[in-house]
Structures are given as C-alpha cells and as structure tokens.
Design a protein around this motif. Structure first.
Motif, PDB file in Angstrom:
ATOM      1  N   SER A  11       0.487  -0.899   0.046  1.00 47.13           N
ATOM      2  CA  SER A  11      -0.166  -0.345   0.193  1.00 47.13           C
ATOM      3  C   SER A  11       0.857   1.413  -0.125  1.00 47.13           C
ATOM      4  CB  SER A  11      -0.528  -0.146   1.370  1.00 47.13           C
ATOM      5  OG  SER A  11       0.056   0.007   2.176  1.00 47.13           O
ATOM      6  N   SER A  12       2.044   1.452   0.355  1.00 49.51           N
ATOM      7  CA  SER A  12       2.868   2.394   0.654  1.00 49.51           C
ATOM      8  C   SER A  12       4.830   2.594   0.523  1.00 49.51           C
ATOM      9  CB  SER A  12       2.509   3.851   1.736  1.00 49.51           C
ATOM     10  OG  SER A  12       2.615   3.127   2.856  1.00 49.51           O
ATOM     11  N   ASP A  28       8.217   3.912   1.817  1.00 43.65           N
ATOM     12  CA  ASP A  28       8.339   5.126   2.654  1.00 43.65           C
ATOM     13  C   ASP A  28      10.094   4.815   3.066  1.00 43.65           C
ATOM     14  OD1 ASP A  28       8.357   8.015   3.039  1.00 43.65           O
ATOM     15  OD2 ASP A  28       8.258   8.185   5.306  1.00 43.65           O
ATOM     16  N   SER A  67       4.286  -1.317   4.425  1.00 43.77           N
ATOM     17  CA  SER A  67       2.942  -0.563   4.443  1.00 43.77           C
ATOM     18  C   SER A  67       2.557  -1.989   3.814  1.00 43.77           C
ATOM     19  CB  SER A  67       2.272   0.074   4.606  1.00 43.77           C
ATOM     20  OG  SER A  67       2.729   1.283   5.400  1.00 43.77           O
TER      21      SER A  67
END
Length: 97
Positions: free
Chosen positions: A49-50, A52, A61
């Motif tokens: 989902s992400s 970073d 994530s």
C-alpha cells in the motif's frame, strides 16, 4: 562562467553527481517505487500500500498479513537486490508493517 567549447551531457552529469552525493542518494531513493515490483515480485507489489524511505530505512506497508510475513522473511534479500540495482547502498534496513 561561459564556456567557449561545448561539453557532453554525460560529462556534466558526472560532475554534478560527484559534487552532490546527497542529491544522487535522493535520486536513487526516488527510483525505489519503480524498482519495487521487479524486486519484490508482482504479487507482493500488488499487496503493497505504501513505500517510504527515511534515514536509509525503507518502510513497507502491506494490506495482507500473509504477504507481510512472506516479505518479512525476504527482507535481507530485497535490501541487497535494491542496493545492487541502485548502484549504491541506499537501503540499510527494511521494516514491514
């Protein structure tokens, strides 16, 4: 300062990179989302989902607990492959959440 002779773009780019290693690191960090599906695989990338990156730590994530666990077990392999493809040690650790 004006130059009287033209320079090749490759020479200019090399000089820019050598004089600004922090910018090169940031450019490499920006490439991580593009490399992620190739490195992690299409299945794992579809559940991501992400992504970073902060201070050399890649935070990933995941939407699936099963995919999260599978990715957790492959952290070291993924870290090495990302750094290899980027050409420098950008990712020091991967945290899967």
């Amino acid at each position: 300062m004006r130059r009287s002779t033209p320079m090749r773009i490759g020479d200019l780019w090399s000089g820019f990179i050598e004089s600004n290693p922090t910018r090169m690191r940031r450019l490499c960090e920006a490439r991580i989302p593009d490399l992620w599906p190739e490195v992690a695989g299409a299945a794992a990338a579809s559940f991501t989902s992400s992504l970073d990156i902060r201070n050399g730590i890649l935070y990933v994530s995941m939407r699936s607990a099963v995919a999260r666990h599978a990715l957790f077990l492959r952290r070291a392999e993924l870290q090495q492959e990302l750094n290899r493809r980027l050409g420098m040690n950008v990712v020091a650790n991967i945290i899967v959440k």
